[in-house]
Scaffold this motif. Structure first.
Motif, PDB file in Angstrom:
ATOM      1  N   HIS A   1      -6.410  -1.987   8.389  1.00 18.53           N
ATOM      2  CA  HIS A   1      -6.192  -1.927   7.098  1.00 18.53           C
ATOM      3  C   HIS A   1      -4.881  -3.387   6.971  1.00 18.53           C
TER       4      HIS A   1
ATOM      5  N   ASP B   1       1.506   7.169   1.260  1.00 20.17           N
ATOM      6  CA  ASP B   1       0.666   8.578   1.347  1.00 20.17           C
ATOM      7  C   ASP B   1      -0.715   8.272   1.469  1.00 20.17           C
ATOM      8  N   GLU B   2      -1.280   7.150   1.061  1.00 26.78           N
ATOM      9  CA  GLU B   2      -2.719   6.705   1.164  1.00 26.78           C
ATOM     10  C   GLU B   2      -2.985   6.723   2.585  1.00 26.78           C
TER      11      GLU B   2
ATOM     12  N   GLY C   1      -2.056   9.785   4.596  1.00 23.60           N
ATOM     13  CA  GLY C   1      -3.310  10.936   4.341  1.00 23.60           C
ATOM     14  C   GLY C   1      -4.584  10.869   5.232  1.00 23.60           C
ATOM     15  N   HIS C   2      -4.850   9.160   5.436  1.00 26.69           N
ATOM     16  CA  HIS C   2      -6.185   8.975   6.344  1.00 26.69           C
ATOM     17  C   HIS C   2      -5.625   9.346   7.433  1.00 26.69           C
TER      18      HIS C   2
ATOM     19  N   SER D   1       0.965  -1.044   0.002  1.00 28.04           N
ATOM     20  CA  SER D   1      -0.032   0.077  -0.002  1.00 28.04           C
ATOM     21  C   SER D   1       0.852   1.143   0.141  1.00 28.04           C
ATOM     22  N   SER D   2       0.460   2.337  -0.630  1.00 27.56           N
ATOM     23  CA  SER D   2       1.121   3.415  -0.659  1.00 27.56           C
ATOM     24  C   SER D   2       1.242   4.103   0.698  1.00 27.56           C
TER      25      SER D   2
END
Length: 204
Positions: A70, A45-46, A49-50, A42-43
């Motif tokens: 996640h 940033d993703e 960001g959350h 997974s990125s």
């Protein structure tokens, strides 16, 4: 000489049976690792960001809950960091590093099997070829004719073992290198996420 009948050869050659089993292992572990890596990558940033949005709203617990649900390795490291966010920066950095190593061990699972299969399969095939050639020359000696036709088919069948060994080794080596590349990418993502989370938390 005629076509080679592979089914009787498979019944008579224990090396071909071993290589068939190695092929089954290679495919099984490759599929398992592909599925695991698919969910583990997974990125940063993703995920971050959350987390940042939740923390800006004063919902640190919601950010931790999101990361725990996640499936990615990055989220696991970030969740561990949020769990110990109250600690000093040095302690937090060490704790996140240990979590990163833990996730890396999970990612490396079964990769050693693929690497080993890629290395030993040609040798198993070569061993089968040597045994087959010895048998062919033994048949030649027993026939007493000295003609090459006596051993031609036996040698051809023996060489099938080498081909089978390469057939197992080449995909296994390719898959091993592919997963090692993905492992490196995910490890870098975890390191990046750890560094960025420390800055976001402002740990001292």
């Amino acid at each position: 000489m005629g076509a080679l009948d592979l089914l009787p050869m498979l019944r008579e050659s224990f090396t071909l049976i071993i290589l068939l089993f190695c092929s089954f292992l290679s495919i099984s572990f490759a599929l398992e690792r592909w599925w695991y890596f698919r969910s583990a990558q997974s990125s940063p940033d993703e995920v971050l960001g959350h987390v940042r949005k939740s923390m800006e709203g004063g919902k640190t617990d919601a950010a931790a809950a999101y990361c725990q649900k996640h499936p990615s390795a990055v989220a696991s490291v970030v969740a561990y960091g949020l769990l110990h966010a109250a600690r000093a920066r040095k302690d937090l950095e060490e704790l996140m590093l240990t979590k990163l190593k833990e996730e890396r061990v999970k990612l490396e699972r079964f990769l050693g099997v693929l690497g080993t299969l890629g290395n030993i399969s040609p040798f198993i095939g070569l061993f089968g070829t040597v045994v087959g050639i010895i048998k062919a020359f033994r048949d030649l000696a027993a026939s007493g004719t000295g003609g090459p036709a006596v051993v031609a088919r036996g040698i051809a069948e023996a060489l099938v073992a080498t081909a089978a060994g390469l057939l197992v080794a080449i995909p296994a080596s390719i898959l091993y290198n592919y997963f090692m590349r993905r492992l490196k990418v995910i490890t870098v993502d975890m390191e990046v996420a750890s560094a960025r989370l420390l800055v976001m938390l402002g740990a001292k």
